[in-house]
Scaffold this motif. Structure first.
Motif, PDB file in Angstrom:
ATOM      1  N   ARG A  34       0.687  -1.120   0.096  1.00  0.00           N
ATOM      2  CA  ARG A  34      -0.025   0.157  -0.060  1.00  0.00           C
ATOM      3  C   ARG A  34       0.792   1.250  -0.092  1.00  0.00           C
ATOM      4  NH1 ARG A  34      -5.104  -1.302   4.212  1.00  0.00           N
ATOM      5  NH2 ARG A  34      -5.553  -3.289   3.123  1.00  0.00           N
ATOM      6  N   VAL A  35       0.457   2.251  -0.905  1.00  0.00           N
ATOM      7  CA  VAL A  35       1.289   3.437  -1.049  1.00  0.00           C
ATOM      8  C   VAL A  35       0.470   4.666  -0.942  1.00  0.00           C
ATOM      9  CG1 VAL A  35       2.942   2.424  -2.469  1.00  0.00           C
ATOM     10  CG2 VAL A  35       1.042   3.557  -3.387  1.00  0.00           C
ATOM     11  N   ALA A  36       0.975   5.617  -0.109  1.00  0.00           N
ATOM     12  CA  ALA A  36       0.103   7.111   0.099  1.00  0.00           C
ATOM     13  C   ALA A  36      -0.034   7.588  -1.438  1.00  0.00           C
ATOM     14  CB  ALA A  36       0.844   7.988   0.828  1.00  0.00           C
ATOM     15  N   SER A  37       1.097   7.482  -2.414  1.00  0.00           N
ATOM     16  CA  SER A  37       0.799   8.220  -3.700  1.00  0.00           C
ATOM     17  C   SER A  37       1.701   7.349  -4.653  1.00  0.00           C
ATOM     18  CB  SER A  37       1.529   9.674  -3.477  1.00  0.00           C
ATOM     19  OG  SER A  37       1.530  10.149  -4.850  1.00  0.00           O
ATOM     20  N   ASN A  38       1.036   7.268  -5.931  1.00  0.00           N
ATOM     21  CA  ASN A  38       1.628   6.732  -6.886  1.00  0.00           C
ATOM     22  C   ASN A  38       1.891   7.629  -8.183  1.00  0.00           C
ATOM     23  OD1 ASN A  38       2.800   4.786  -8.556  1.00  0.00           O
ATOM     24  ND2 ASN A  38       0.577   4.025  -9.379  1.00  0.00           N
ATOM     25  N   SER A  39       2.083   8.975  -7.826  1.00  0.00           N
ATOM     26  CA  SER A  39       2.257   9.950  -8.771  1.00  0.00           C
ATOM     27  C   SER A  39       3.867  10.350  -8.733  1.00  0.00           C
ATOM     28  CB  SER A  39       1.514  10.990  -8.313  1.00  0.00           C
ATOM     29  OG  SER A  39       1.719  12.097  -9.347  1.00  0.00           O
ATOM     30  N   PHE A  40       4.486   9.601  -9.940  1.00  0.00           N
ATOM     31  CA  PHE A  40       5.970   9.897  -9.787  1.00  0.00           C
ATOM     32  C   PHE A  40       6.278  10.443 -11.256  1.00  0.00           C
ATOM     33  CE2 PHE A  40       5.324   6.972  -6.329  1.00  0.00           C
ATOM     34  CZ  PHE A  40       6.217   7.643  -5.329  1.00  0.00           C
ATOM     35  N   VAL A  41       5.627  11.266 -11.748  1.00  0.00           N
ATOM     36  CA  VAL A  41       5.808  11.577 -13.247  1.00  0.00           C
ATOM     37  C   VAL A  41       7.346  12.263 -13.258  1.00  0.00           C
ATOM     38  CG1 VAL A  41       4.976  12.991 -15.099  1.00  0.00           C
ATOM     39  CG2 VAL A  41       3.203  11.920 -13.782  1.00  0.00           C
ATOM     40  N   GLY A  42       8.163  11.933 -14.321  1.00  0.00           N
ATOM     41  CA  GLY A  42       9.355  12.449 -14.289  1.00  0.00           C
ATOM     42  C   GLY A  42      10.447  12.160 -13.326  1.00  0.00           C
ATOM     43  N   SER A  43      10.078  11.138 -12.608  1.00  0.00           N
ATOM     44  CA  SER A  43      11.196  10.879 -11.660  1.00  0.00           C
ATOM     45  C   SER A  43      11.795   9.552 -11.980  1.00  0.00           C
ATOM     46  CB  SER A  43      10.475  10.380 -10.202  1.00  0.00           C
ATOM     47  OG  SER A  43       9.865  11.583  -9.801  1.00  0.00           O
ATOM     48  N   GLY A  44      13.099   9.359 -11.646  1.00  0.00           N
ATOM     49  CA  GLY A  44      13.942   8.488 -12.150  1.00  0.00           C
ATOM     50  C   GLY A  44      13.594   7.171 -11.015  1.00  0.00           C
ATOM     51  N   GLU A  45      13.920   6.034 -11.410  1.00  0.00           N
ATOM     52  CA  GLU A  45      13.752   4.634 -10.723  1.00  0.00           C
ATOM     53  C   GLU A  45      14.039   4.955  -9.297  1.00  0.00           C
ATOM     54  OE1 GLU A  45      14.319  -0.042 -11.286  1.00  0.00           O
ATOM     55  OE2 GLU A  45      16.160   1.192 -11.256  1.00  0.00           O
ATOM     56  N   GLN A  46      15.271   5.383  -9.034  1.00  0.00           N
ATOM     57  CA  GLN A  46      15.565   5.373  -7.446  1.00  0.00           C
ATOM     58  C   GLN A  46      15.003   6.282  -7.053  1.00  0.00           C
ATOM     59  OE1 GLN A  46      18.455   3.411  -6.765  1.00  0.00           O
ATOM     60  NE2 GLN A  46      18.227   3.806  -4.528  1.00  0.00           N
ATOM     61  N   ALA A  47      14.817   7.611  -7.241  1.00  0.00           N
ATOM     62  CA  ALA A  47      13.798   8.562  -6.629  1.00  0.00           C
ATOM     63  C   ALA A  47      12.448   8.069  -5.969  1.00  0.00           C
ATOM     64  CB  ALA A  47      13.760   9.791  -7.410  1.00  0.00           C
ATOM     65  N   VAL A  48      11.861   7.044  -7.164  1.00  0.00           N
ATOM     66  CA  VAL A  48      10.724   6.427  -6.714  1.00  0.00           C
ATOM     67  C   VAL A  48      10.778   5.743  -5.610  1.00  0.00           C
ATOM     68  CG1 VAL A  48       8.897   5.048  -7.771  1.00  0.00           C
ATOM     69  CG2 VAL A  48       9.837   6.667  -9.282  1.00  0.00           C
ATOM     70  N   LEU A  52       9.047   5.645  -1.992  1.00  0.00           N
ATOM     71  CA  LEU A  52       8.047   4.558  -1.554  1.00  0.00           C
ATOM     72  C   LEU A  52       8.532   3.769  -0.111  1.00  0.00           C
ATOM     73  CD1 LEU A  52       7.441   3.175  -5.046  1.00  0.00           C
ATOM     74  CD2 LEU A  52       5.590   4.297  -3.529  1.00  0.00           C
ATOM     75  N   VAL A  53       9.716   3.492  -0.177  1.00  0.00           N
ATOM     76  CA  VAL A  53      10.487   2.865   0.828  1.00  0.00           C
ATOM     77  C   VAL A  53      11.628   3.572   1.456  1.00  0.00           C
ATOM     78  CG1 VAL A  53      11.225   0.425   1.859  1.00  0.00           C
ATOM     79  CG2 VAL A  53       9.717   0.648  -0.449  1.00  0.00           C
ATOM     80  N   PRO A  54      11.229   4.691   2.358  1.00  0.00           N
ATOM     81  CA  PRO A  54      12.537   5.529   2.444  1.00  0.00           C
ATOM     82  C   PRO A  54      13.497   5.338   3.681  1.00  0.00           C
ATOM     83  CG  PRO A  54      10.264   6.179   3.871  1.00  0.00           C
ATOM     84  CD  PRO A  54       9.959   5.100   2.694  1.00  0.00           C
ATOM     85  N   GLU A  55      13.042   4.099   4.493  1.00  0.00           N
ATOM     86  CA  GLU A  55      13.962   3.828   5.374  1.00  0.00           C
ATOM     87  C   GLU A  55      14.472   2.166   5.349  1.00  0.00           C
ATOM     88  OE1 GLU A  55      11.818   4.312   9.186  1.00  0.00           O
ATOM     89  OE2 GLU A  55      11.729   6.357   8.814  1.00  0.00           O
ATOM     90  N   ASP A  56      13.713   1.275   5.072  1.00  0.00           N
ATOM     91  CA  ASP A  56      14.294  -0.011   4.930  1.00  0.00           C
ATOM     92  C   ASP A  56      15.061  -0.254   3.839  1.00  0.00           C
ATOM     93  OD1 ASP A  56      14.623  -2.909   5.090  1.00  0.00           O
ATOM     94  OD2 ASP A  56      12.679  -3.350   6.165  1.00  0.00           O
ATOM     95  N   LEU A  57      16.197  -0.284   3.759  1.00  0.00           N
ATOM     96  CA  LEU A  57      17.068  -0.214   2.437  1.00  0.00           C
ATOM     97  C   LEU A  57      17.147  -1.679   1.832  1.00  0.00           C
ATOM     98  CD1 LEU A  57      20.613   1.564   3.284  1.00  0.00           C
ATOM     99  CD2 LEU A  57      18.241   2.458   2.246  1.00  0.00           C
ATOM    100  N   GLU A  58      17.000  -2.814   2.587  1.00  0.00           N
ATOM    101  CA  GLU A  58      17.188  -4.346   2.167  1.00  0.00           C
ATOM    102  C   GLU A  58      15.637  -4.228   1.545  1.00  0.00           C
ATOM    103  OE1 GLU A  58      17.433  -8.959   3.715  1.00  0.00           O
ATOM    104  OE2 GLU A  58      17.744  -6.964   4.848  1.00  0.00           O
ATOM    105  N   PHE A  59      14.631  -4.099   2.061  1.00  0.00           N
ATOM    106  CA  PHE A  59      13.256  -4.293   1.754  1.00  0.00           C
ATOM    107  C   PHE A  59      13.154  -3.381   0.270  1.00  0.00           C
ATOM    108  CE2 PHE A  59       8.620  -3.088   1.722  1.00  0.00           C
ATOM    109  CZ  PHE A  59       8.023  -4.131   1.008  1.00  0.00           C
ATOM    110  N   ARG A  60      13.803  -2.074   0.331  1.00  0.00           N
ATOM    111  CA  ARG A  60      13.468  -1.192  -0.998  1.00  0.00           C
ATOM    112  C   ARG A  60      14.293  -1.955  -2.127  1.00  0.00           C
ATOM    113  NH1 ARG A  60      17.236   3.956  -0.442  1.00  0.00           N
ATOM    114  NH2 ARG A  60      15.614   4.634   1.221  1.00  0.00           N
ATOM    115  N   HIS A  61      15.512  -2.468  -1.875  1.00  0.00           N
ATOM    116  CA  HIS A  61      16.151  -3.226  -2.974  1.00  0.00           C
ATOM    117  C   HIS A  61      15.304  -4.527  -3.520  1.00  0.00           C
ATOM    118  CE1 HIS A  61      19.457  -4.663  -5.291  1.00  0.00           C
ATOM    119  NE2 HIS A  61      19.187  -5.863  -4.730  1.00  0.00           N
TER     120      HIS A  61
END
Length: 209
Positions: A34-48, A52-61
């Motif tokens: 579940r995400v609060a927002s799915n609006s990432f127009v113009g953003s690169g993959e890493q920024a997205v 979406l997963v700001p703190e848990d680096l392993e889960f983000r990867h």
């Protein structure tokens, strides 16, 4: 006087932004993520994924790798989404003696594929992907590098963008910006652009204004 035009790709040359959102949304549903927002127009993959997963680096990867696999299985129908005005516009710009660049946050292979499908390989003087830069848009690096490669200055370059992120990147590089009005399903703040265009080939009217 404009001597070169630098185009964003997604949302400008090819109408992919809405489809990107829908593809991500389907991936999120399958992963029960579940995400609060799915609006990432113009953003690169890493920024997205950092958003979406700001703190848990392993889960983000893990999520990012999972989405890459999902993306591979559900590729964008670029041919169907191409802006039909691209070939004629690029030809008209070349006939006027202008250089043409593409500066996109998408990965390089996607940019090259769109150029090939549009049949404008011989008309594009330079293309660059955000993955080739140290920072994605809204950082200005991608535009600064494109200008340098095309022999342009901020005064002789014109950018064509759609997203607030891309508009900011071009403005930070000192470039005038034409924003292409988005499709009805998307709401984008284009107020920072110098002009908003209804159609892509309206760029021709703005070259000497």
């Amino acid at each position: 006087m404009v001597k070169g035009v630098i185009f964003d790709m997604d949302g400008v040359l090819v109408g992919t932004e809405w489809y990107y959102q829908q593809r991500r949304a389907e991936f999120f549903r399958r992963m029960d993520f579940r995400v609060a927002s799915n609006s990432f127009v113009g953003s690169g993959e890493q920024a997205v994924w950092e958003a979406l997963v700001p703190e848990d680096l392993e889960f983000r990867h893990q999520m990012m790798m999972g989405y890459r696999a999902y993306r591979h299985l559900h590729p964008m129908p670029y041919r169907e989404l191409l802006n039909p005005l691209v070939p004629g516009l690029f030809q008209a710009l070349k006939e006027k003696g202008l250089n043409i660049g593409i500066a996109s946050s998408s990965y390089l292979g996607a940019v090259e594929e769109v150029v090939r499908l549009a049949g404008v390989e011989t008309l594009v003087d330079f293309l660059i992907s955000g993955e080739q830069c140290s920072a994605y848009k809204p950082g200005p690096e991608i535009y600064l590098r494109a200008m340098d490669a095309l022999g342009l200055t901020a005064e002789t370059a014109l950018a064509v963008e759609d997203s607030p992120t891309g508009i900011t990147a071009a403005k930070r590089a000192g470039i005038r910006v034409c924003a292409l009005k988005p499709r009805p399903e998307l709401t984008l703040d284009q107020s920072a652009a110098d002009v908003v265009l209804e159609w892509l080939d309206a760029v021709l009217e703005y070259l000497w204004t």
